[in-house]
Motif scaffolding. Structure first.
Motif, PDB file in Angstrom:
ATOM      1  N   GLU A 239      42.236  38.428  27.955  1.00 35.01           N
ATOM      2  CA  GLU A 239      43.540  39.086  28.068  1.00 35.01           C
ATOM      3  C   GLU A 239      44.121  39.366  26.688  1.00 35.01           C
ATOM      4  O   GLU A 239      44.712  40.429  26.453  1.00 35.01           O
ATOM      5  CB  GLU A 239      44.500  38.208  28.874  1.00 35.01           C
ATOM      6  N   ASP A 242      42.354  42.282  25.270  1.00 32.71           N
ATOM      7  CA  ASP A 242      42.782  43.491  25.964  1.00 32.71           C
ATOM      8  C   ASP A 242      44.166  43.944  25.495  1.00 32.71           C
ATOM      9  O   ASP A 242      44.440  45.147  25.418  1.00 32.71           O
ATOM     10  CB  ASP A 242      42.793  43.227  27.472  1.00 32.71           C
ATOM     11  N   TRP A 255      32.430  44.041  23.484  1.00 33.17           N
ATOM     12  CA  TRP A 255      32.868  45.008  24.494  1.00 33.17           C
ATOM     13  C   TRP A 255      32.235  44.778  25.866  1.00 33.17           C
ATOM     14  O   TRP A 255      32.930  44.848  26.884  1.00 33.17           O
ATOM     15  CB  TRP A 255      32.589  46.425  24.013  1.00 33.17           C
ATOM     16  N   LEU A 258      34.122  42.043  27.635  1.00 27.98           N
ATOM     17  CA  LEU A 258      35.468  42.468  27.991  1.00 27.98           C
ATOM     18  C   LEU A 258      35.435  43.401  29.196  1.00 27.98           C
ATOM     19  O   LEU A 258      36.274  43.301  30.098  1.00 27.98           O
ATOM     20  CB  LEU A 258      36.128  43.165  26.798  1.00 27.98           C
ATOM     21  N   TRP A 259      34.452  44.290  29.243  1.00 33.87           N
ATOM     22  CA  TRP A 259      34.331  45.214  30.386  1.00 33.87           C
ATOM     23  C   TRP A 259      34.074  44.443  31.670  1.00 33.87           C
ATOM     24  O   TRP A 259      34.667  44.735  32.718  1.00 33.87           O
ATOM     25  CB  TRP A 259      33.203  46.210  30.127  1.00 33.87           C
ATOM     26  N   TYR A 261      34.941  41.408  32.305  1.00 36.27           N
ATOM     27  CA  TYR A 261      36.167  40.701  32.689  1.00 36.27           C
ATOM     28  C   TYR A 261      37.139  41.651  33.390  1.00 36.27           C
ATOM     29  O   TYR A 261      37.774  41.286  34.382  1.00 36.27           O
ATOM     30  CB  TYR A 261      36.829  40.088  31.460  1.00 36.27           C
ATOM     31  N   ARG A 262      37.253  42.857  32.880  1.00 36.47           N
ATOM     32  CA  ARG A 262      38.136  43.831  33.516  1.00 36.47           C
ATOM     33  C   ARG A 262      37.677  44.145  34.934  1.00 36.47           C
ATOM     34  O   ARG A 262      38.497  44.275  35.853  1.00 36.47           O
ATOM     35  CB  ARG A 262      38.168  45.113  32.682  1.00 36.47           C
ATOM     36  N   GLU A 263      36.357  44.248  35.131  1.00 38.29           N
ATOM     37  CA  GLU A 263      35.838  44.519  36.470  1.00 38.29           C
ATOM     38  C   GLU A 263      36.112  43.343  37.410  1.00 38.29           C
ATOM     39  O   GLU A 263      36.477  43.533  38.570  1.00 38.29           O
ATOM     40  CB  GLU A 263      34.331  44.800  36.397  1.00 38.29           C
ATOM     41  N   ARG A 265      38.561  41.137  37.073  1.00 38.35           N
ATOM     42  CA  ARG A 265      40.007  41.092  37.294  1.00 38.35           C
ATOM     43  C   ARG A 265      40.431  42.123  38.333  1.00 38.35           C
ATOM     44  O   ARG A 265      41.347  41.878  39.134  1.00 38.35           O
ATOM     45  CB  ARG A 265      40.722  41.332  35.972  1.00 38.35           C
ATOM     46  N   ALA A 266      39.767  43.271  38.336  1.00 34.68           N
ATOM     47  CA  ALA A 266      40.092  44.324  39.298  1.00 34.68           C
ATOM     48  C   ALA A 266      39.503  44.052  40.679  1.00 34.68           C
ATOM     49  O   ALA A 266      39.778  44.791  41.615  1.00 34.68           O
ATOM     50  CB  ALA A 266      39.609  45.672  38.788  1.00 34.68           C
TER      51      ALA A 266
END
Length: 306
Positions: A239, A242, A255, A258-259, A261-263, A265-266
């Motif tokens: 976070e 981000d 990267w 991080l990508w 983690y975003r997936e 989280r979504a």
């Protein structure tokens, strides 16, 4: 334990061992290095559920979850990037630290005649730029329960299962401004299951066979809490990246993580899918060129391929 036919019997006396690294602990260790370490302080990470441990005879005075979550959090912060992400300053037992420094100062003054603080013998304490606050905010029991069983002619078997859930909350606070920089939550299920079998039937006239066997497995509450805290630290780092509060030393290396983690989280990835994606990324990751190899390649005019 010797293999003498009794290996199915649980050990009643064994040597102490160092626990194996959890999946979330390995995930923390694999985080790429930051551009610079973040100085953090943890004053406490407490049990905010207020729940007592249930028992068959009634409620006991023991807490439902461990009271040592602050120590687990400090260990998770050290595991992040193999001790590269955070500089942790002691604050949970600050009184003991200050008392010990006062003893050093008084002893040097009494026996060495020092009138002031010697910065070489007693340097200044480190201070933190970020406070980590939060705690255990939920411990829900019997979130999922169930079982099944069957029997025929006095011979049967049954199984039962149960799930509990522990939830932690972690926030980063700026010491300079008091602003809450980011917050994360993480949950972990605690699984318990039992399996049993029984037999009750006549094998002959006035001869009754009666047998029963079974076992129960319970996931340790402390281990589940540890994984939840480790996941919260992982989420806090991602976070922060981000939100550009801190960054990786090499953004290209960090990267992919991080990508993912975003997936997650979504809601596009589950925890198991993230672990599988991490393993696949490690296999397909490009080879890192060492500095000496890079200098050799430059000396050849960049013509040498991999």
């Amino acid at each position: 334990m010797a293999d003498d036919g009794r290996s199915f019997i649980p050990e009643t006396s064994s040597m102490a061992v160092i626990p194996k690294a959890t999946q979330t602990q390995r995930l923390l260790q694999e985080i790429p290095a930051p551009s610079r370490p973040v100085a953090v302080a943890v004053y406490g990470f407490t049990d905010q559920t207020g729940q007592f441990k249930p028992s068959e005879t009634g409620q006991t005075l023991s807490r439902a979850v461990t009271q040592g979550a602050g120590s687990i959090l400090v260990k998770a912060l050290q595991d992040a990037g193999n001790r590269q992400w955070f500089t942790i300053v002691e604050r949970e037992q600050l009184k003991n630290l200050l008392n010990e420094r006062q003893i050093i100062r008084e002893m040097r003054e009494r026996y060495l005649g020092e009138q002031g603080v010697n910065p070489q013998a007693l340097p200044a304490l480190l201070f933190a730029g970020v406070l980590l606050e939060g705690g255990i905010i939920g411990y829900d029991t019997n979130t999922v329960t169930g079982g099944a069983g069957a029997g025929f002619l006095g011979i049967g078997a049954h199984t039962e299962y149960r799930q509990d859930t522990v939830t932690v909350y972690l926030r980063a606070v700026s010491v300079r401004t008091g602003e809450v920089l980011t917050t994360v939550t993480a949950s972990k299920t605690i699984a318990s299951k039992s399996l049993g079998a029984s037999a009750f039937r006549f094998v002959a006239f006035k001869e009754l066979l009666e047998a029963e066997a079974g076992f129960t497995t319970n996931e340790p509450d402390q281990l589940a809490l540890q994984q939840a805290i480790e996941k919260a630290v992982y989420g806090l780092i991602m976070e922060g990246v981000d939100l550009k509060l801190w960054d990786f030393a090499d953004p290209k290396v960090g990267w992919p993580m991080l990508w993912r983690y975003r997936e997650e989280r979504a809601g596009n990835f589950s925890a198991a899918q993230v672990e599988a994606a991490m393993a696949k990324a490690r296999e397909s990751a490009p080879l890192r060129i060492k500095p000496e190899d890079k200098s050799k390649e430059e000396s050849r005019g960049g013509s040498g391929g991999r």
